[in-house]
Design a protein around this motif. Structure first.
Motif, PDB file in Angstrom:
ATOM      1  N   ALA A 199       0.825  -1.211   0.000  1.00 20.24           N
ATOM      2  CA  ALA A 199       0.000   0.000   0.000  1.00 20.24           C
ATOM      3  C   ALA A 199       0.860   1.262   0.000  1.00 20.24           C
ATOM      4  N   ILE A 200       1.960   1.245   0.734  1.00 26.40           N
ATOM      5  CA  ILE A 200       2.854   2.398   0.775  1.00 26.40           C
ATOM      6  C   ILE A 200       3.371   2.727  -0.620  1.00 26.40           C
ATOM      7  N   LEU A 201       3.784   1.701  -1.341  1.00 24.99           N
ATOM      8  CA  LEU A 201       4.311   1.905  -2.693  1.00 24.99           C
ATOM      9  C   LEU A 201       3.198   2.263  -3.676  1.00 24.99           C
ATOM     10  N   ALA A 202       2.081   1.560  -3.589  1.00 25.34           N
ATOM     11  CA  ALA A 202       0.973   1.798  -4.508  1.00 25.34           C
ATOM     12  C   ALA A 202       0.396   3.200  -4.345  1.00 25.34           C
ATOM     13  N   ASN A 203       0.450   3.736  -3.128  1.00 26.08           N
ATOM     14  CA  ASN A 203      -0.065   5.081  -2.867  1.00 26.08           C
ATOM     15  C   ASN A 203       0.938   6.175  -3.187  1.00 26.08           C
ATOM     16  N   GLY A 204       2.106   5.799  -3.678  1.00 28.20           N
ATOM     17  CA  GLY A 204       3.107   6.790  -4.060  1.00 28.20           C
ATOM     18  C   GLY A 204       3.785   7.479  -2.899  1.00 28.20           C
ATOM     19  N   GLN A 205       3.802   6.836  -1.732  1.00 27.67           N
ATOM     20  CA  GLN A 205       4.419   7.456  -0.556  1.00 27.67           C
ATOM     21  C   GLN A 205       5.916   7.167  -0.454  1.00 27.67           C
ATOM     22  N   ALA A 206       6.399   6.180  -1.172  1.00 29.81           N
ATOM     23  CA  ALA A 206       7.819   5.828  -1.137  1.00 29.81           C
ATOM     24  C   ALA A 206       8.147   4.971  -2.352  1.00 29.81           C
ATOM     25  N   ASP A 207       9.443   4.828  -2.612  1.00 28.18           N
ATOM     26  CA  ASP A 207       9.925   3.988  -3.709  1.00 28.18           C
ATOM     27  C   ASP A 207      10.496   2.673  -3.203  1.00 28.18           C
ATOM     28  N   LEU A 208      10.768   2.621  -1.904  1.00 28.23           N
ATOM     29  CA  LEU A 208      11.416   1.472  -1.284  1.00 28.23           C
ATOM     30  C   LEU A 208      10.858   1.321   0.118  1.00 28.23           C
ATOM     31  N   VAL A 209      10.665   0.089   0.549  1.00 28.52           N
ATOM     32  CA  VAL A 209      10.204  -0.175   1.908  1.00 28.52           C
ATOM     33  C   VAL A 209      11.308  -0.901   2.655  1.00 28.52           C
ATOM     34  N   LEU A 210      11.688  -0.360   3.805  1.00 31.12           N
ATOM     35  CA  LEU A 210      12.749  -0.949   4.625  1.00 31.12           C
ATOM     36  C   LEU A 210      12.131  -1.548   5.873  1.00 31.12           C
ATOM     37  N   LEU A 211      12.487  -2.792   6.150  1.00 32.09           N
ATOM     38  CA  LEU A 211      11.984  -3.484   7.334  1.00 32.09           C
ATOM     39  C   LEU A 211      13.149  -3.862   8.231  1.00 32.09           C
ATOM     40  N   ALA A 212      12.908  -3.824   9.537  1.00 34.35           N
ATOM     41  CA  ALA A 212      13.932  -4.201  10.511  1.00 34.35           C
ATOM     42  C   ALA A 212      13.417  -5.313  11.411  1.00 34.35           C
ATOM     43  N   ARG A 213      12.599  -4.953  12.392  1.00 28.64           N
ATOM     44  CA  ARG A 213      12.133  -5.970  13.333  1.00 28.64           C
ATOM     45  C   ARG A 213      11.417  -7.123  12.643  1.00 28.64           C
ATOM     46  N   GLU A 214      10.673  -6.832  11.582  1.00 28.25           N
ATOM     47  CA  GLU A 214       9.966  -7.914  10.891  1.00 28.25           C
ATOM     48  C   GLU A 214      10.952  -8.894  10.267  1.00 28.25           C
ATOM     49  N   PHE A 215      12.121  -8.379   9.839  1.00 29.23           N
ATOM     50  CA  PHE A 215      13.139  -9.275   9.293  1.00 29.23           C
ATOM     51  C   PHE A 215      13.820 -10.087  10.401  1.00 29.23           C
ATOM     52  N   LEU A 216      13.796  -9.598  11.631  1.00 29.98           N
ATOM     53  CA  LEU A 216      14.303 -10.414  12.731  1.00 29.98           C
ATOM     54  C   LEU A 216      13.355 -11.577  13.013  1.00 29.98           C
ATOM     55  N   ARG A 217      12.065 -11.302  12.874  1.00 28.30           N
ATOM     56  CA  ARG A 217      11.073 -12.353  13.105  1.00 28.30           C
ATOM     57  C   ARG A 217      10.980 -13.312  11.931  1.00 28.30           C
ATOM     58  N   GLU A 218      11.137 -12.769  10.710  1.00 28.14           N
ATOM     59  CA  GLU A 218      10.920 -13.566   9.518  1.00 28.14           C
ATOM     60  C   GLU A 218      11.968 -13.235   8.453  1.00 28.14           C
ATOM     61  N   PRO A 219      13.117 -13.948   8.477  1.00 27.09           N
ATOM     62  CA  PRO A 219      14.184 -13.668   7.510  1.00 27.09           C
ATOM     63  C   PRO A 219      13.754 -13.857   6.060  1.00 27.09           C
TER      64      PRO A 219
END
Length: 363
Positions: free
Chosen positions: A309-329
Motif C-alpha cells: 500500500a505504501i508503494l501503490a499510494n506513491g508514498q515511497a519507492d522502497l520499503v525498509l523493514l527491521a524488526r519484521e526481518f528479525l522475526r521472519e528472515p
C-alpha cells in the motif's frame, strides 16, 4: 505485478524488488570486526530474497562507535571479512549496502543487553564529541564540542570509510544522519548550540552533512547510488522539523544523493512519538512529493499488504523493514506468495516453497 516486486533502478544498479533490510545494530563485534554472526545474519536475509541489504551502522572511527561492540570500517583490516559477506549477498541476488555512521554524543554507551548509559573509560569507554558540549541525557557521556580540526577529521573519516566500503564490495552507501547521532546532532538546534559557520541558521546546521556528502560522492563511483538516512522530525518543539527535512532533501538531491531513507526521532530522550504501524510513512510521502527525490519508508511495517500500500499510494519507492526481518528472515519469499507473485526460491529450499494454486484466489 505488485509494486513491491517491481525492480528499482538506482544509478547503475537495479534492485530485484523494493524490499530492503534496514540497518540493525547487532553489537557483536570486537574492535569493529565483522564476524560469522554478521555473515549469517545478513546472509540469511539474502537467502530470504531481499532486494537490498544494508548492514548495521559501521563506525567511521573508533570514537564514532555507539558501543564497544559496534561494527567498524575505520581500518583496512576490517575489509576482508566484509568482502566475504558482500560476495555471499551478491551470489544470492541481493545488493549489498553499508551504513556509514558516527555516534557523536551518543557514543561510548553500553550495548542494550549489557547495561545503560555511559561506559566509563576504565571499562573500555572513550571521550566523545558533538557539535556542542551538551549531553544527550543525564546518564550519557559529556561531549566535547568539535573544533575545526575535529570537524575536518570527521569528514576525512567518512571519505576513507567510503573508499573501504567500495573495496569491501558494497554497491550502496548510506550516510547516517538520523537518530540523534553526530550528523543529526548538527542538524538539530536542540543539540547544536554553535555560533560559528556550523551552527545557528539552517544553512549552517546542514553544512557538515553537505560536506560529508560531497567528500563521499568524490570517492564513491558515479554509477553507484548514495543514500542518506534522516530523522524527518525531532518530535519536539524547537527541534529539527519536517519543513527543514524537505528543504534538506531538495538540496541533497542536487549533491548526488539518490534516495532519502526517512526515519524520525532519536535526538531527544522521551520525545512524545506516536508510535504505531506506518507512523513515519507520511514523512517519506511528503519528501518524495515536495523534494522530488526517491524515498524509503521505514517503521513498524510488518505485512506485505502494508508494504504494498505504501508503494501503490506513491508514498515511497522502497520499503525498509527491521524488526519484521528479525522475526521472519524470508519475508520477501512469503510476501511474494501472499501477493500471488511467482518468485524463485533458492534451489536448496525449493522443496519448502508454497505453491500457487491454479484456481483464482487460492494459494
Amino acid at each position: 505485478m505488485p509494486k513491491l516486486f517491481e525492480p528499482l533502478a538506482l544509478r547503475g544498479i537495479t534492485l530485484k524488488n523494493r524490499i530492503a533490510v534496514s540497518p540493525m545494530c547487532q553489537y557483536s563485534s570486537v574492535d569493529g570486526f565483522a564476524t560469522d554472526w554478521h555473515l549469517v545474519h545478513l546472509g540469511g536475509r539474502a537467502v530470504g530474497g531481499a532486494g537490498l541489504i544494508i548492514s548495521e551502522a559501521a563506525a567511521v572511527s573508533p570514537e564514532g562507535r555507539i558501543s564497544p561492540e559496534d561494527l567498524g570500517i575505520w581500518k583496512d583490516e576490517h575489509v576482508p571479512m566484509l568482502q566475504r559477506i558482500t560476495a555471499f549477498l551478491l551470489a544470492q541476488g541481493s545488493v549489498p549496502g553499508i551504513q556509514l555512521a558516527h555516534a557523536g554524543r551518543k557514543a561510548s554507551t553500553y550495548s542494550p543487553w549489557t547495561g545503560e548509559g555511559a561506559v566509563p573509560e576504565s571499562a573500555g569507554g572513550w571521550p566523545v564529541v558533538g557539535p556542542s558540549a551538551v549531553a544527550f541525557a543525564d546518564n550519557y557521556p559529556q561531549p566535547t564540542a568539535l573544533d575545526a580540526a575535529g570537524i575536518q577529521k570527521v569528514i576525512a573519516d567518512f571519505r576513507a570509510a567510503a573508499v573501504r566500503a567500495l573495496a569491501a564490495g558494497f554497491q550502496v552507501v548510506e550516510l547516517h544522519a538520523a537518530h540523534g547521532y553526530l550528523l543529526h546532532e548538527f542538524l538539530s538546534p536542540l543539540s547544536n548550540l554553535r555560533t560559528d559557520e556550523y551552527g545557528g541558521s539552517f544553512e549552517n546546521r546542514i553544512r557538515l552533512l553537505l560536506e560529508v556528502t560531497a567528500a563521499t560522492r568524490e570517492v564513491w563511483p558515479e554509477n553507484l547510488p548514495l543514500l542518506v538516512r534522516i530523522s524527518a522530525t525531532d518530535w519536539t518543539e524547537g527541534g529539527w522539523n519536517p519543513d527543514e527535512a524537505v528543504q534538506l532533501a531538495s538540496i541533497l538531491k542536487t549533491r548526488g544523493v539518490d534516495l532519502i531513507d526517512c526515519s524520525t526521532g532519536g535526538n531527544v530522550p522521551k520525545a512524545p512519538i506516536p508510535v504505531g504501524p506506518g507512523y513515519q510513512v507520511e514523512f517519506a510521502g511528503r519528501i518524495r512529493e515536495e523534494a522530488g527525490i526517491m524515498t524509503g519508508a521505514v517503521g513498524l511495517i510488518t505485512t506485505p499488504a502494508e508494504a504494498e500500500a505504501i508503494l501503490a499510494n506513491g508514498q515511497a519507492d522502497l520499503v525498509l523493514l527491521a524488526r519484521e526481518f528479525l522475526r521472519e528472515p524470508y519475508f520477501p519469499l512469503l510476501a511474494a506468495h501472499e501477493l500471488g507473485v511467482e518468485m524463485p526460491w533458492p534451489a536448496q529450499y525449493e522443496r519448502g516453497k508454497p505453491r500457487v494454486q491454479a484456481a483464482a484466489g487460492q494459494r
